[in-house]
Write an enzyme that holds these catalytic residues in place. Structure first.
Site, PDB file in Angstrom:
ATOM      1  N   GLY A  16       7.317  -5.125  58.992  1.00  0.00           N
ATOM      2  CA  GLY A  16       8.321  -4.118  58.968  1.00  0.00           C
ATOM      3  C   GLY A  16       8.445  -3.564  60.644  1.00  0.00           C
ATOM      4  O   GLY A  16       8.550  -2.320  60.847  1.00  0.00           O
ATOM      5  N   ALA A  17       8.702  -4.947  61.293  1.00  0.00           N
ATOM      6  CA  ALA A  17       8.765  -4.578  62.976  1.00  0.00           C
ATOM      7  C   ALA A  17      10.384  -4.223  63.194  1.00  0.00           C
ATOM      8  O   ALA A  17      10.288  -4.123  64.712  1.00  0.00           O
ATOM      9  CB  ALA A  17       8.137  -5.812  63.694  1.00  0.00           C
ATOM     10  N   ASN A  69      10.646 -10.891  52.653  1.00  0.00           N
ATOM     11  CA  ASN A  69      10.063  -9.701  51.766  1.00  0.00           C
ATOM     12  C   ASN A  69       8.466  -9.698  51.298  1.00  0.00           C
ATOM     13  O   ASN A  69       8.313 -10.766  50.733  1.00  0.00           O
ATOM     14  CB  ASN A  69      11.020  -9.927  50.397  1.00  0.00           C
ATOM     15  N   VAL A  70       7.751  -8.779  51.980  1.00  0.00           N
ATOM     16  CA  VAL A  70       6.516  -8.779  51.720  1.00  0.00           C
ATOM     17  C   VAL A  70       6.028  -8.677  50.221  1.00  0.00           C
ATOM     18  O   VAL A  70       4.923  -8.650  49.736  1.00  0.00           O
ATOM     19  CB  VAL A  70       5.846  -7.840  52.509  1.00  0.00           C
ATOM     20  N   SER A 148      -0.798   6.795  54.929  1.00  0.00           N
ATOM     21  CA  SER A 148       0.009   8.042  54.988  1.00  0.00           C
ATOM     22  C   SER A 148      -0.623   9.197  54.962  1.00  0.00           C
ATOM     23  O   SER A 148      -1.930   9.127  54.316  1.00  0.00           O
ATOM     24  CB  SER A 148       1.283   7.931  54.176  1.00  0.00           C
ATOM     25  N   TYR A 161       4.080   6.730  45.199  1.00  0.00           N
ATOM     26  CA  TYR A 161       4.106   6.354  46.615  1.00  0.00           C
ATOM     27  C   TYR A 161       2.428   6.703  47.036  1.00  0.00           C
ATOM     28  O   TYR A 161       1.673   6.056  47.535  1.00  0.00           O
ATOM     29  CB  TYR A 161       5.143   6.893  47.588  1.00  0.00           C
ATOM     30  N   ALA A 164      -0.321   4.934  45.751  1.00  0.00           N
ATOM     31  CA  ALA A 164      -0.600   3.504  46.381  1.00  0.00           C
ATOM     32  C   ALA A 164      -1.221   3.630  47.918  1.00  0.00           C
ATOM     33  O   ALA A 164      -2.285   2.857  48.327  1.00  0.00           O
ATOM     34  CB  ALA A 164       0.717   2.612  46.500  1.00  0.00           C
ATOM     35  N   LYS A 165      -0.718   4.755  48.544  1.00  0.00           N
ATOM     36  CA  LYS A 165      -1.211   5.134  49.780  1.00  0.00           C
ATOM     37  C   LYS A 165      -2.673   5.528  49.955  1.00  0.00           C
ATOM     38  O   LYS A 165      -3.504   5.044  50.874  1.00  0.00           O
ATOM     39  CB  LYS A 165      -0.290   5.894  50.526  1.00  0.00           C
ATOM     40  N   ILE A 193       6.778  11.645  61.339  1.00  0.00           N
ATOM     41  CA  ILE A 193       7.019  10.825  62.372  1.00  0.00           C
ATOM     42  C   ILE A 193       8.552  10.631  62.560  1.00  0.00           C
ATOM     43  O   ILE A 193       9.251  10.694  61.750  1.00  0.00           O
ATOM     44  CB  ILE A 193       6.507   9.254  62.341  1.00  0.00           C
TER      45      ILE A 193
HETATM   46  N1  LIG Z   1       8.147   7.668  58.737  1.00  0.00           N
HETATM   47  C1  LIG Z   1       6.910   8.369  58.518  1.00  0.00           C
HETATM   48  O1  LIG Z   1       6.868   9.573  58.935  1.00  0.00           O
HETATM   49  C2  LIG Z   1       5.801   8.043  57.946  1.00  0.00           C
HETATM   50  C3  LIG Z   1       4.508   8.795  57.584  1.00  0.00           C
HETATM   51  C4  LIG Z   1       3.510   7.992  57.006  1.00  0.00           C
HETATM   52  C5  LIG Z   1       3.465   6.620  56.707  1.00  0.00           C
HETATM   53  N2  LIG Z   1       4.682   6.037  56.839  1.00  0.00           N
HETATM   54  C6  LIG Z   1       4.583   4.473  56.400  1.00  0.00           C
HETATM   55  O2  LIG Z   1       4.852   3.737  57.848  1.00  0.00           O
HETATM   56  C7  LIG Z   1       5.524   2.630  57.243  1.00  0.00           C
HETATM   57  C8  LIG Z   1       6.811   2.325  58.124  1.00  0.00           C
HETATM   58  O3  LIG Z   1       7.516   3.555  57.686  1.00  0.00           O
HETATM   59  P1  LIG Z   1       8.999   3.964  58.711  1.00  0.00           P
HETATM   60  O4  LIG Z   1       9.272   5.168  58.159  1.00  0.00           O
HETATM   61  O5  LIG Z   1       8.658   3.434  59.921  1.00  0.00           O
HETATM   62  O6  LIG Z   1       9.879   2.700  57.610  1.00  0.00           O
HETATM   63  P2  LIG Z   1      11.482   2.154  58.136  1.00  0.00           P
HETATM   64  O7  LIG Z   1      12.500   2.253  57.082  1.00  0.00           O
HETATM   65  O8  LIG Z   1      11.940   2.995  59.573  1.00  0.00           O
HETATM   66  O9  LIG Z   1      11.095   0.716  58.544  1.00  0.00           O
HETATM   67  C9  LIG Z   1      10.562  -0.079  57.364  1.00  0.00           C
HETATM   68  C10 LIG Z   1      10.323  -1.494  57.971  1.00  0.00           C
HETATM   69  O10 LIG Z   1      10.003  -2.016  56.898  1.00  0.00           O
HETATM   70  C11 LIG Z   1      10.654  -3.293  56.370  1.00  0.00           C
HETATM   71  N3  LIG Z   1      10.656  -3.340  55.020  1.00  0.00           N
HETATM   72  C12 LIG Z   1      10.815  -2.481  53.970  1.00  0.00           C
HETATM   73  N4  LIG Z   1      10.681  -2.929  53.006  1.00  0.00           N
HETATM   74  C13 LIG Z   1      10.108  -4.448  52.950  1.00  0.00           C
HETATM   75  C14 LIG Z   1       9.941  -5.553  52.268  1.00  0.00           C
HETATM   76  N5  LIG Z   1       9.693  -5.443  50.878  1.00  0.00           N
HETATM   77  N6  LIG Z   1       9.451  -6.613  52.866  1.00  0.00           N
HETATM   78  C15 LIG Z   1       9.558  -6.738  54.248  1.00  0.00           C
HETATM   79  N7  LIG Z   1       9.912  -5.674  55.038  1.00  0.00           N
HETATM   80  C16 LIG Z   1      10.088  -4.377  54.475  1.00  0.00           C
HETATM   81  C17 LIG Z   1      11.917  -2.922  56.800  1.00  0.00           C
HETATM   82  O11 LIG Z   1      12.838  -4.063  57.082  1.00  0.00           O
HETATM   83  C18 LIG Z   1      11.692  -2.325  58.218  1.00  0.00           C
HETATM   84  O12 LIG Z   1      11.316  -3.093  59.212  1.00  0.00           O
HETATM   85  C19 LIG Z   1       5.564   2.668  55.912  1.00  0.00           C
HETATM   86  O13 LIG Z   1       4.399   2.018  55.400  1.00  0.00           O
HETATM   87  C20 LIG Z   1       5.577   3.893  55.529  1.00  0.00           C
HETATM   88  O14 LIG Z   1       4.993   4.316  54.161  1.00  0.00           O
HETATM   89  C21 LIG Z   1       5.734   6.311  57.538  1.00  0.00           C
END
Ligand SMILES: NC(=O)c1ccc[n+]([C@@H]2O[C@H](COP(=O)([O-])OP(=O)(O)OC[C@H]3O[C@@H](n4cnc5c(N)ncnc54)[C@H](O)[C@@H]3O)[C@@H](O)[C@H]2O)c1
Length: 263
Positions: A16-17, A69-70, A148, A161, A164-165, A193
Site C-alpha cells: 500500500g505504498a 493485489n494483496v 487501527s 473492518y 479484522a483490525k 490521519i
Molecule cells: N487513514 C487513516 O486515518 C487510518 C487510520 C487507521 C488505520 N489506517 C490503516 O492504514 C492503512 C492505509 O490506509 P490509508 O488511509 O493510508 O489508505 P489509502 O487508501 O490512502 O492507501 C491505500 C494503499 O493500499 C493499497 N491497496 C488497497 N487495497 C489493496 C489491495 N487489495 N492490494 C494491494 N494494495 C492495496 C492502495 O493501492 C494504496 O497504495 C490501512 O490498512 C488502513 O486500514 C488508516
C-alpha cells in the site's frame, strides 16, 4: 552527534505504498537509509507508482514497484519473489495495505465479511509467512502490521473492518512469540490521519472545515496525525533502538482514546 535512525543497507517491503500512510512510511524508511520495495493496486507506469518511486529515489535509495493485489496469495508470492530477485534480501516488512469495509453488523453480507477478512486480516498473515525466511536471514528482521484505533474503540457501522483490525493485535502477538528472537513483530494503530480517504470523509459534510475543526477539538494533541509522523514511528520501530519492542501494538491517536467525553 544528534541521535539518528540509520537503516542503511536494509531493504523494506511496504504494501500500500502508493498512497496515504504506506507512502509516508516508504518515504521515511528511505530517508532513514533503507532501500524500499513497494506495492499497490496501481499499474507500474501510473502516476501513483511513479510518485512512489521518485519519493524513494530522491532520498538516494533504490526503489522497486510491484503491482500486487494483496488479497491474492499467488500475487503475494510473485511479489516476494520479485523483491528478492531485485534486492537479494528483505529486512523490514511493513504490511499496510488495507481498506475501510464499513457495513454494520446487521447488514454485512457473507461475501463482504469474507472479503474484509481476506484483505484486512489474512493477507497480513500470508505475506508475513512468505517473508519469514528472508527476515530470519536478515539479522534485523522485523514485521510491522497496520491495524487501527478501531482495534480499541469503534463507531456504529464500522463493522467488520474493526473486527479484522482487532484480530490483527492477536496476529502480532502470535507471530512475535513464535518467530522471535530472530524476527520482531509489532502492530501500528493509527488514529485519525491526514490521508486522501479522510479528506473525502470531511468533504462529505455540508461544511467540511467546520467538521475538521470539530474533529480536531476531540484530539488532545490539537491536530490530526500525518503520514510522515506514522512513517517516523515506523522507522524508529525498524531501527536497533527499538530492539526491545515486539509482540505489542502501538496506538498513535493524538490522545483521542484517552478522552472520555467530548465537549
Ligand atoms: N487513514 C487513516 O486515518 C487510518 C487510520 C487507521 C488505520 N489506517 C490503516 O492504514 C492503512 C492505509 O490506509 P490509508 O488511509 O493510508 O489508505 P489509502 O487508501 O490512502 O492507501 C491505500 C494503499 O493500499 C493499497 N491497496 C488497497 N487495497 C489493496 C489491495 N487489495 N492490494 C494491494 N494494495 C492495496 C492502495 O493501492 C494504496 O497504495 C490501512 O490498512 C488502513 O486500514 C488508516
Amino acid at each position: 552527534m544528534a541521535l539518528a535512525i540509520d537503516l542503511s543497507g536494509r531493504v523494506a517491503l511496504v504494501t500500500g505504498a502508493t498512497s496515504g500512510i504506506g507512502a509516508g512510511i516508504a518515504h521515511m524508511l528511505a530517508k532513514a537509509g533503507a532501500h524500499v520495495a513497494g506495492c499497490g493496486m496501481s499499474e507500474p507506469g501510473s502516476p501513483k507508482a511513479s510518485a512512489f518511486k521518485s519519493a524513494i529515489t530522491t532520498t538516494g535509495q533504490r526503489a522497486f514497484y510491484h503491482q500486487t493485489n494483496v488479497e491474492s496469495p499467488a500475487e503475494l508470492e510473485a511479489m516476494v519473489a520479485a523483491v528478492v530477485a531485485e534486492f537479494g534480501r528483505i529486512d523490514i516488512l511493513v504490511s499496510s495495505a488495507g481498506r475501510n469495509v464499513f457495513k454494520g453488523a446487521e447488514n454485512c453480507s457473507e461475501a463482504e465479511w469474507m472479503g474484509n477478512m481476506d484483505l484486512n486480516l489474512a493477507s497480513h498473515w500470508r505475506l508475513a509467512k512468505l517473508c519469514k525466511p528472508h527476515l530470519e536471514a536478515s539479522g534485523h528482521g522485523m514485521v510491522q502490521i497496520m491495524t487501527s484505533n478501531h482495534a480499541w474503540a469503534s463507531i456504529p457501522g464500522c463493522f467488520p473492518y474493526n473486527v479484522a483490525k482487532t484480530a490483527l493485535t492477536g496476529l502480532v502477538r502470535s507471530l512475535a512469540i513464535e518467530w522471535g528472537p530472530k524476527v520482531r513483530v509489532v502492530g501500528i494503530a493509527p488514529g485519525f490521519i491526514e490521508t486522501p480517504g479522510n479528506d473525502e470523509w470531511f468533504a462529505s459534510f455540508p461544511d467540511p472545515s467546520q467538521e475538521r475543526d470539530r474533529t480536531i477539538r476531540t484530539h488532545p494533541a490539537g491536530k490530526l496525525g500525518t503520514c510522515e509522523e506514522i512513517g517516523a514511528w515506523s522507522a524508529f520501530l525498524a531501527s536497533d533502538y527499538a530492539a526491545f519492542a515486539t509482540g505489542t501494538t502501538y496506538l498513535i491517536d493524538g490522545g483521542r482514546l484517552a478522552l472520555l467525553q467530548d465537549s
